[in-house]
Design a protein around this motif. Sequence first.
Motif, PDB file in Angstrom:
ATOM      1  N   MET A  22       0.850  -1.104  -0.074  1.00  0.00           N
ATOM      2  CA  MET A  22       0.072   0.104  -0.008  1.00  0.00           C
ATOM      3  C   MET A  22       1.016   1.290   0.066  1.00  0.00           C
ATOM      4  O   MET A  22       0.527   2.330  -0.595  1.00  0.00           O
ATOM      5  CB  MET A  22      -0.967   0.006   1.414  1.00  0.00           C
ATOM      6  N   TRP A  23       1.840   1.138   0.710  1.00  0.00           N
ATOM      7  CA  TRP A  23       2.617   2.379   1.069  1.00  0.00           C
ATOM      8  C   TRP A  23       3.613   2.830  -0.643  1.00  0.00           C
ATOM      9  O   TRP A  23       3.854   3.952  -0.849  1.00  0.00           O
ATOM     10  CB  TRP A  23       3.672   2.252   1.906  1.00  0.00           C
ATOM     11  N   ARG A  24       3.595   1.746  -1.423  1.00  0.00           N
ATOM     12  CA  ARG A  24       4.255   1.975  -2.687  1.00  0.00           C
ATOM     13  C   ARG A  24       3.311   2.696  -3.549  1.00  0.00           C
ATOM     14  O   ARG A  24       3.660   3.497  -4.260  1.00  0.00           O
ATOM     15  CB  ARG A  24       4.433   0.452  -3.431  1.00  0.00           C
ATOM     16  N   TYR A  25       2.044   2.410  -3.572  1.00  0.00           N
ATOM     17  CA  TYR A  25       1.282   3.423  -3.975  1.00  0.00           C
ATOM     18  C   TYR A  25       1.119   4.724  -3.840  1.00  0.00           C
ATOM     19  O   TYR A  25       1.140   5.580  -4.420  1.00  0.00           O
ATOM     20  CB  TYR A  25      -0.241   2.825  -4.111  1.00  0.00           C
ATOM     21  N   LEU A  26       1.397   4.838  -2.403  1.00  0.00           N
ATOM     22  CA  LEU A  26       1.047   6.141  -1.967  1.00  0.00           C
ATOM     23  C   LEU A  26       2.467   7.006  -2.293  1.00  0.00           C
ATOM     24  O   LEU A  26       2.508   8.176  -2.766  1.00  0.00           O
ATOM     25  CB  LEU A  26       1.157   6.246  -0.393  1.00  0.00           C
ATOM     26  N   ILE A  27       3.642   6.302  -2.316  1.00  0.00           N
ATOM     27  CA  ILE A  27       5.126   6.915  -2.939  1.00  0.00           C
ATOM     28  C   ILE A  27       4.507   7.331  -4.351  1.00  0.00           C
ATOM     29  O   ILE A  27       5.248   8.392  -4.567  1.00  0.00           O
ATOM     30  CB  ILE A  27       5.950   6.138  -2.578  1.00  0.00           C
ATOM     31  N   GLY A  28       4.078   6.211  -4.988  1.00  0.00           N
ATOM     32  CA  GLY A  28       4.151   6.440  -6.327  1.00  0.00           C
ATOM     33  C   GLY A  28       3.178   7.806  -7.032  1.00  0.00           C
ATOM     34  O   GLY A  28       3.618   8.573  -7.741  1.00  0.00           O
ATOM     35  N   ALA A  29       2.234   7.920  -6.093  1.00  0.00           N
ATOM     36  CA  ALA A  29       1.056   8.835  -6.216  1.00  0.00           C
ATOM     37  C   ALA A  29       1.992  10.281  -5.857  1.00  0.00           C
ATOM     38  O   ALA A  29       1.699  11.286  -6.642  1.00  0.00           O
ATOM     39  CB  ALA A  29      -0.135   8.817  -5.536  1.00  0.00           C
ATOM     40  N   VAL A  30       2.600  10.223  -4.957  1.00  0.00           N
ATOM     41  CA  VAL A  30       3.106  11.436  -4.300  1.00  0.00           C
ATOM     42  C   VAL A  30       4.455  11.791  -5.579  1.00  0.00           C
ATOM     43  O   VAL A  30       4.505  12.963  -6.026  1.00  0.00           O
ATOM     44  CB  VAL A  30       3.842  11.409  -3.119  1.00  0.00           C
ATOM     45  N   ALA A  31       5.099  10.930  -5.955  1.00  0.00           N
ATOM     46  CA  ALA A  31       6.175  11.334  -7.032  1.00  0.00           C
ATOM     47  C   ALA A  31       5.590  11.566  -8.213  1.00  0.00           C
ATOM     48  O   ALA A  31       6.096  12.511  -9.109  1.00  0.00           O
ATOM     49  CB  ALA A  31       6.947   9.929  -7.138  1.00  0.00           C
ATOM     50  N   GLY A  32       4.497  11.016  -8.764  1.00  0.00           N
ATOM     51  CA  GLY A  32       3.553  11.634  -9.930  1.00  0.00           C
ATOM     52  C   GLY A  32       2.957  12.816  -9.711  1.00  0.00           C
ATOM     53  O   GLY A  32       3.255  13.780 -10.658  1.00  0.00           O
ATOM     54  N   LEU A  33       2.717  13.300  -8.641  1.00  0.00           N
ATOM     55  CA  LEU A  33       2.084  14.912  -8.394  1.00  0.00           C
ATOM     56  C   LEU A  33       3.328  15.687  -8.473  1.00  0.00           C
ATOM     57  O   LEU A  33       3.190  16.846  -9.011  1.00  0.00           O
ATOM     58  CB  LEU A  33       1.458  14.841  -6.856  1.00  0.00           C
ATOM     59  N   LEU A  34       4.343  15.469  -7.866  1.00  0.00           N
ATOM     60  CA  LEU A  34       5.877  15.950  -7.962  1.00  0.00           C
ATOM     61  C   LEU A  34       6.199  16.405  -9.219  1.00  0.00           C
ATOM     62  O   LEU A  34       6.499  17.507  -9.680  1.00  0.00           O
ATOM     63  CB  LEU A  34       7.006  15.638  -7.146  1.00  0.00           C
ATOM     64  N   VAL A  35       6.229  15.326  -9.914  1.00  0.00           N
ATOM     65  CA  VAL A  35       6.585  15.533 -11.547  1.00  0.00           C
ATOM     66  C   VAL A  35       5.572  16.466 -12.379  1.00  0.00           C
ATOM     67  O   VAL A  35       6.181  17.308 -13.051  1.00  0.00           O
ATOM     68  CB  VAL A  35       6.901  14.349 -12.092  1.00  0.00           C
ATOM     69  N   ALA A  36       4.292  16.270 -12.081  1.00  0.00           N
ATOM     70  CA  ALA A  36       3.464  16.968 -12.644  1.00  0.00           C
ATOM     71  C   ALA A  36       3.572  18.642 -12.386  1.00  0.00           C
ATOM     72  O   ALA A  36       3.483  19.539 -13.187  1.00  0.00           O
ATOM     73  CB  ALA A  36       2.229  16.616 -12.614  1.00  0.00           C
ATOM     74  N   GLY A  37       3.790  18.767 -11.009  1.00  0.00           N
ATOM     75  CA  GLY A  37       3.988  20.089 -10.539  1.00  0.00           C
ATOM     76  C   GLY A  37       5.107  20.819 -11.213  1.00  0.00           C
ATOM     77  O   GLY A  37       5.158  21.761 -11.409  1.00  0.00           O
ATOM     78  N   GLY A  38       6.385  19.914 -11.174  1.00  0.00           N
ATOM     79  CA  GLY A  38       7.398  20.415 -11.638  1.00  0.00           C
ATOM     80  C   GLY A  38       7.300  20.955 -13.352  1.00  0.00           C
ATOM     81  O   GLY A  38       7.764  21.808 -13.598  1.00  0.00           O
ATOM     82  N   VAL A  39       6.500  20.114 -13.951  1.00  0.00           N
ATOM     83  CA  VAL A  39       6.434  20.089 -15.497  1.00  0.00           C
ATOM     84  C   VAL A  39       5.418  21.452 -15.669  1.00  0.00           C
ATOM     85  O   VAL A  39       6.032  22.451 -16.298  1.00  0.00           O
ATOM     86  CB  VAL A  39       5.698  19.023 -16.183  1.00  0.00           C
ATOM     87  N   MET A  40       4.537  21.692 -14.819  1.00  0.00           N
ATOM     88  CA  MET A  40       3.726  22.973 -14.820  1.00  0.00           C
ATOM     89  C   MET A  40       4.624  24.248 -14.498  1.00  0.00           C
ATOM     90  O   MET A  40       4.269  25.186 -15.031  1.00  0.00           O
ATOM     91  CB  MET A  40       2.612  22.651 -13.817  1.00  0.00           C
ATOM     92  N   LEU A  41       5.403  24.012 -13.525  1.00  0.00           N
ATOM     93  CA  LEU A  41       6.135  25.256 -12.876  1.00  0.00           C
ATOM     94  C   LEU A  41       7.160  25.619 -14.178  1.00  0.00           C
ATOM     95  O   LEU A  41       7.567  26.774 -14.387  1.00  0.00           O
ATOM     96  CB  LEU A  41       6.967  24.964 -11.874  1.00  0.00           C
ATOM     97  N   LEU A  42       7.693  24.796 -14.951  1.00  0.00           N
ATOM     98  CA  LEU A  42       8.796  24.994 -16.012  1.00  0.00           C
ATOM     99  C   LEU A  42       8.277  25.197 -17.373  1.00  0.00           C
ATOM    100  O   LEU A  42       8.871  25.645 -18.031  1.00  0.00           O
ATOM    101  CB  LEU A  42       9.825  23.785 -16.046  1.00  0.00           C
ATOM    102  N   TRP A  43       6.828  24.793 -17.428  1.00  0.00           N
ATOM    103  CA  TRP A  43       6.173  24.997 -18.836  1.00  0.00           C
ATOM    104  C   TRP A  43       6.025  26.342 -19.127  1.00  0.00           C
ATOM    105  O   TRP A  43       5.536  27.304 -18.471  1.00  0.00           O
ATOM    106  CB  TRP A  43       5.159  24.370 -18.833  1.00  0.00           C
ATOM    107  N   LYS A  44       6.715  26.807 -20.360  1.00  0.00           N
ATOM    108  CA  LYS A  44       6.431  28.224 -20.764  1.00  0.00           C
ATOM    109  C   LYS A  44       5.483  28.189 -21.959  1.00  0.00           C
ATOM    110  O   LYS A  44       5.652  27.411 -22.926  1.00  0.00           O
ATOM    111  CB  LYS A  44       7.789  28.725 -21.464  1.00  0.00           C
ATOM    112  N   THR A  45       4.427  28.896 -21.739  1.00  0.00           N
ATOM    113  CA  THR A  45       3.585  29.076 -22.963  1.00  0.00           C
ATOM    114  C   THR A  45       3.816  30.389 -24.096  1.00  0.00           C
ATOM    115  O   THR A  45       4.839  30.942 -23.511  1.00  0.00           O
ATOM    116  CB  THR A  45       2.113  29.537 -22.386  1.00  0.00           C
TER     117      THR A  45
END
Length: 155
Positions: free
Chosen positions: A1-24
Motif C-alpha cells: 500500500m505504501w508503494r502506491y502512496l509513494i508513487g502517487a506523491v512522486a507523480g504529483l511532484l513530477v506533474a507540478g515540476g512540469v507545470m512550473l517549468l512549462w512556458k507558453t
Amino acid sequence: MWRYLIGAVAGLLVAGGVMLLWKTPSGTHSPFAQLAAAATNVQSDDALPDPPTASEKTREEKRFSRYDHDKDGKVSRDEFLAARHKAFTKLDVNGDGKLSFDEYAVKTEDRFADADKDKSGALDAAEFATTKIQRKSKPKVNCTPAEKPKDEDES
C-alpha cells in the motif's frame, strides 16, 4: 500500500515540476499564471465578448439546405412536400392513397382501447385519467445551499 502512496506523491511532484517549468507562447510562465490572469480579468469591469449566435440568415440557410435534397439551389414542390408525403405514407396503412378516419385516428383509437380496461365502450373517470398525455418537462435545477464548514473550535 505504501508503494502506491509513494508513487502517487512522486507523480504529483513530477506533474507540478512540469507545470512550473512549462512556458507558453504568450510569455507567461505557467498555466497557473494564465488562470490567475483570467480570474483577474473576469473580476475586472472588462466585459467578456458575447458568444457567437446563429443569425436569422444562417438559420434560414440551414433550413433551406435540409429541404434542398438534390442541392441544386432550389427547393422544388416535391422536395418541399417530402416530409408530408412520408408522414402520409406512415398513416396510409392499406396503401390506397386515401386516409380513412380509422387510419387517421389509429393512435387515438389504440389509446382509447388501452384505457377501456372493462371493455365497456366508455371510459369512467379512473380510466379517462390514464389517457392523459405525459409531457416531458425540462429538468429543474435543484440547488441546495452549501453547508457551512464546522470550525474545530466549536466542537
